[in-house]
Motif scaffolding. Sequence first.
Motif, PDB file in Angstrom:
ATOM      1  N   GLY A   9     102.845   9.871  13.647  1.00 48.99           N
ATOM      2  CA  GLY A   9     102.957   8.448  13.885  1.00 48.99           C
ATOM      3  C   GLY A   9     103.367   8.036  15.286  1.00 48.99           C
ATOM      4  N   LEU A  10     103.583   8.980  16.189  1.00 48.36           N
ATOM      5  CA  LEU A  10     103.974   8.661  17.564  1.00 48.36           C
ATOM      6  C   LEU A  10     102.856   9.033  18.537  1.00 48.36           C
ATOM      7  N   VAL A  11     102.760   8.281  19.614  1.00 50.35           N
ATOM      8  CA  VAL A  11     101.833   8.631  20.699  1.00 50.35           C
ATOM      9  C   VAL A  11     102.448   9.823  21.435  1.00 50.35           C
ATOM     10  N   GLU A  12     101.778  10.960  21.346  1.00 52.28           N
ATOM     11  CA  GLU A  12     102.365  12.235  21.747  1.00 52.28           C
ATOM     12  C   GLU A  12     101.615  12.844  22.938  1.00 52.28           C
ATOM     13  N   ALA A  13     102.361  13.218  23.965  1.00 52.90           N
ATOM     14  CA  ALA A  13     101.768  13.898  25.121  1.00 52.90           C
ATOM     15  C   ALA A  13     102.077  15.386  25.047  1.00 52.90           C
ATOM     16  N   GLY A  14     101.051  16.209  25.232  1.00 53.10           N
ATOM     17  CA  GLY A  14     101.242  17.653  25.356  1.00 53.10           C
ATOM     18  C   GLY A  14     101.362  18.023  26.827  1.00 53.10           C
ATOM     19  N   CYS A  15     102.269  18.940  27.137  1.00 50.28           N
ATOM     20  CA  CYS A  15     102.493  19.360  28.524  1.00 50.28           C
ATOM     21  C   CYS A  15     102.462  20.876  28.652  1.00 50.28           C
ATOM     22  N   ASP A  16     101.926  21.321  29.782  1.00 50.06           N
ATOM     23  CA  ASP A  16     101.977  22.743  30.132  1.00 50.06           C
ATOM     24  C   ASP A  16     101.863  22.867  31.639  1.00 50.06           C
ATOM     25  N   GLU A  17     102.262  24.029  32.159  1.00 52.53           N
ATOM     26  CA  GLU A  17     102.217  24.264  33.601  1.00 52.53           C
ATOM     27  C   GLU A  17     101.373  25.487  33.912  1.00 52.53           C
ATOM     28  N   ALA A  18     101.013  25.622  35.183  1.00 51.07           N
ATOM     29  CA  ALA A  18     100.298  26.804  35.667  1.00 51.07           C
ATOM     30  C   ALA A  18     100.838  27.166  37.043  1.00 51.07           C
ATOM     31  N   GLY A  19     100.989  28.456  37.265  1.00 45.77           N
ATOM     32  CA  GLY A  19     101.394  28.934  38.583  1.00 45.77           C
ATOM     33  C   GLY A  19     102.862  29.255  38.733  1.00 45.77           C
ATOM     34  N   ARG A  20     103.579  29.283  37.637  1.00 39.35           N
ATOM     35  CA  ARG A  20     105.017  29.546  37.728  1.00 39.35           C
ATOM     36  C   ARG A  20     105.311  30.933  38.294  1.00 39.35           C
ATOM     37  N   GLY A  21     104.529  31.923  37.928  1.00 41.13           N
ATOM     38  CA  GLY A  21     104.785  33.288  38.367  1.00 41.13           C
ATOM     39  C   GLY A  21     104.100  33.683  39.665  1.00 41.13           C
ATOM     40  N   CYS A  22     103.514  32.715  40.355  1.00 37.22           N
ATOM     41  CA  CYS A  22     102.780  33.015  41.589  1.00 37.22           C
ATOM     42  C   CYS A  22     103.730  33.187  42.773  1.00 37.22           C
ATOM     43  N   LEU A  23     103.263  33.919  43.769  1.00 34.20           N
ATOM     44  CA  LEU A  23     104.015  34.086  45.009  1.00 34.20           C
ATOM     45  C   LEU A  23     103.711  32.979  46.002  1.00 34.20           C
ATOM     46  N   ALA A  24     102.610  32.276  45.801  1.00 33.41           N
ATOM     47  CA  ALA A  24     102.172  31.273  46.771  1.00 33.41           C
ATOM     48  C   ALA A  24     101.577  30.076  46.049  1.00 33.41           C
ATOM     49  N   GLY A  25     101.616  28.943  46.735  1.00 35.78           N
ATOM     50  CA  GLY A  25     100.997  27.739  46.228  1.00 35.78           C
ATOM     51  C   GLY A  25     101.928  26.882  45.398  1.00 35.78           C
ATOM     52  N   SER A  26     101.502  25.666  45.176  1.00 38.34           N
ATOM     53  CA  SER A  26     102.249  24.711  44.353  1.00 38.34           C
ATOM     54  C   SER A  26     102.189  25.114  42.885  1.00 38.34           C
TER      55      SER A  26
END
Length: 202
Positions: A9-26
């Motif tokens: 019954g709620l407007v729900e946003a799913g979240c995930d990330e990419a690049g956490r384990g990288c040595l370089a980049g955002s």
Amino acid sequence: MLEGHYFDGLVEAGCDEAGRGCLAGSVYAAAVILPPGYDNPDLNDSKKLTAARRNALRRQIERDALAWAVGIVTPEEIDSINILRASFLAMHRALDQLAVRPQAVIVDGNRFVPYQNLPYATIVKGDGKYQAIAAASILAKTYRDDYMDALAEEYPFYDWKSNKGYPTKAHREGIRQHGISPYHRKSYNLLGDGQLFFDFKE
């Protein structure tokens, strides 16, 4: 088949990330709100999909989602606040940009910093369990891969086209031979030898 909603019954946003384990980049994160009752049986954890499949699904997600957005935190910010906080900040930046305001948030993993006092759930391996998180994982991964491919044109020494900034042998050999780029995370153990490179010659 992945689940639909976590919070009924709620407007729900799913979240995930990419690049956490990288040595370089955002580090990149995405937030996605899917329509009620939406079901795309092809959605899955982005790591289990081919690059071509991820890109095809990205187009479907962007077409079908009620709202989607990507948040970015730079290497300089990562070095300043640490990667865990940076991952949460990237998610918050994605949530800030959503054209539809969420009423709840579901996040891949086991930790999160609350967003605007909304109810939230952290779900271990959530990108393989809930469609909105899977969709977010696909957007975060594909947008970050595109970014690293562009950086690879500028800095070809590190094999970023292949490793996307992750700590591979070729990446570390590039650092040994050429030093670090402006995009490397200086708070990381870049050569895998326990040393940090805040004072490494750029």
